[in-house]
Design a protein around this motif. Structure first.
Motif, PDB file in Angstrom:
ATOM      1  N   TYR A  42     -12.451   5.886  -1.891  1.00 24.25           N
ATOM      2  CA  TYR A  42     -11.027   5.527  -1.814  1.00 24.25           C
ATOM      3  C   TYR A  42     -10.747   4.654  -0.593  1.00 24.25           C
ATOM      4  N   LEU A  43     -11.305   5.022   0.547  1.00 23.55           N
ATOM      5  CA  LEU A  43     -11.073   4.246   1.771  1.00 23.55           C
ATOM      6  C   LEU A  43     -11.675   2.847   1.662  1.00 23.55           C
ATOM      7  N   LEU A  44     -12.854   2.754   1.078  1.00 25.10           N
ATOM      8  CA  LEU A  44     -13.508   1.458   0.910  1.00 25.10           C
ATOM      9  C   LEU A  44     -12.717   0.559  -0.036  1.00 25.10           C
ATOM     10  N   ARG A  45     -12.239   1.119  -1.135  1.00 21.91           N
ATOM     11  CA  ARG A  45     -11.433   0.327  -2.076  1.00 21.91           C
ATOM     12  C   ARG A  45     -10.183  -0.207  -1.398  1.00 21.91           C
ATOM     13  N   PHE A  46      -9.551   0.633  -0.591  1.00 20.72           N
ATOM     14  CA  PHE A  46      -8.350   0.209   0.124  1.00 20.72           C
ATOM     15  C   PHE A  46      -8.678  -0.914   1.102  1.00 20.72           C
ATOM     16  N   GLU A  47      -9.727  -0.738   1.883  1.00 17.70           N
ATOM     17  CA  GLU A  47     -10.102  -1.744   2.880  1.00 17.70           C
ATOM     18  C   GLU A  47     -10.439  -3.078   2.221  1.00 17.70           C
ATOM     19  N   LYS A  48     -11.160  -3.040   1.101  1.00 15.03           N
ATOM     20  CA  LYS A  48     -11.534  -4.262   0.391  1.00 15.03           C
ATOM     21  C   LYS A  48     -10.335  -4.952  -0.244  1.00 15.03           C
ATOM     22  N   SER A  49      -9.293  -4.208  -0.544  1.00 13.36           N
ATOM     23  CA  SER A  49      -8.132  -4.774  -1.220  1.00 13.36           C
ATOM     24  C   SER A  49      -7.343  -5.727  -0.330  1.00 13.36           C
ATOM     25  N   GLY A  50      -7.383  -5.497   0.973  1.00 11.51           N
ATOM     26  CA  GLY A  50      -6.622  -6.323   1.903  1.00 11.51           C
ATOM     27  C   GLY A  50      -5.128  -6.013   1.909  1.00 11.51           C
ATOM     28  N   ALA A  51      -4.723  -4.997   1.169  1.00 18.49           N
ATOM     29  CA  ALA A  51      -3.306  -4.615   1.095  1.00 18.49           C
ATOM     30  C   ALA A  51      -2.906  -3.835   2.350  1.00 18.49           C
ATOM     31  N   SER A  52      -1.621  -3.850   2.651  1.00 22.30           N
ATOM     32  CA  SER A  52      -1.144  -3.062   3.785  1.00 22.30           C
ATOM     33  C   SER A  52      -0.955  -1.610   3.339  1.00 22.30           C
ATOM     34  N   LEU A  53      -1.068  -0.708   4.277  1.00 24.37           N
ATOM     35  CA  LEU A  53      -0.916   0.709   3.974  1.00 24.37           C
ATOM     36  C   LEU A  53       0.469   0.993   3.407  1.00 24.37           C
ATOM     37  N   THR A  54       1.486   0.411   4.002  1.00 22.41           N
ATOM     38  CA  THR A  54       2.857   0.626   3.535  1.00 22.41           C
ATOM     39  C   THR A  54       3.035   0.188   2.094  1.00 22.41           C
ATOM     40  N   SER A  55       2.502  -0.977   1.752  1.00 24.36           N
ATOM     41  CA  SER A  55       2.678  -1.472   0.384  1.00 24.36           C
ATOM     42  C   SER A  55       1.953  -0.589  -0.628  1.00 24.36           C
ATOM     43  N   VAL A  56       0.794  -0.098  -0.265  1.00 24.72           N
ATOM     44  CA  VAL A  56       0.039   0.759  -1.184  1.00 24.72           C
ATOM     45  C   VAL A  56       0.752   2.091  -1.388  1.00 24.72           C
ATOM     46  N   LEU A  57       1.222   2.691  -0.315  1.00 17.88           N
ATOM     47  CA  LEU A  57       1.873   3.996  -0.427  1.00 17.88           C
ATOM     48  C   LEU A  57       3.214   3.917  -1.147  1.00 17.88           C
ATOM     49  N   ASN A  58       3.866   2.768  -1.096  1.00 16.26           N
ATOM     50  CA  ASN A  58       5.159   2.610  -1.750  1.00 16.26           C
ATOM     51  C   ASN A  58       5.062   2.121  -3.188  1.00 16.26           C
ATOM     52  N   GLN A  59       3.913   1.602  -3.585  1.00 17.62           N
ATOM     53  CA  GLN A  59       3.760   1.087  -4.944  1.00 17.62           C
ATOM     54  C   GLN A  59       3.628   2.220  -5.944  1.00 17.62           C
TER      55      GLN A  59
END
Length: 66
Positions: A42-59
């Motif tokens: 999960y952490l690797l997928r997030f890091e590779k996505s380049g998305a911000s933490l705020t945008s991911v948690l709010n989507q």
């Protein structure tokens, strides 16, 4: 669809615990009752996505969980 929602929710929980609470991978795995490799995935997928933490948690839906 239910399985995708579970995956997205698990992923968001992992991100919250790691980035906002500063929990280690082993502690997250223990708390969420999943393998350390799953947490790392999960952490690797997030890091590779380049998305911000705020945008991911709010989507509502995030494609990189799948």
């Amino acid at each position: 669809m239910a399985n995708q929602t579970k995956t997205m929710n698990e992923g968001k929980q992992v991100l919250r615990l790691h980035y906002t609470r500063g929990m280690a991978i082993k502690a997250i795995a223990h708390e969420l009752r999943m393998s350390k490799n799953r947490v790392k995935e999960y952490l690797l997928r997030f890091e590779k996505s380049g998305a911000s933490l705020t945008s991911v948690l709010n989507q509502h839906q995030t494609d990189f969980w799948y």
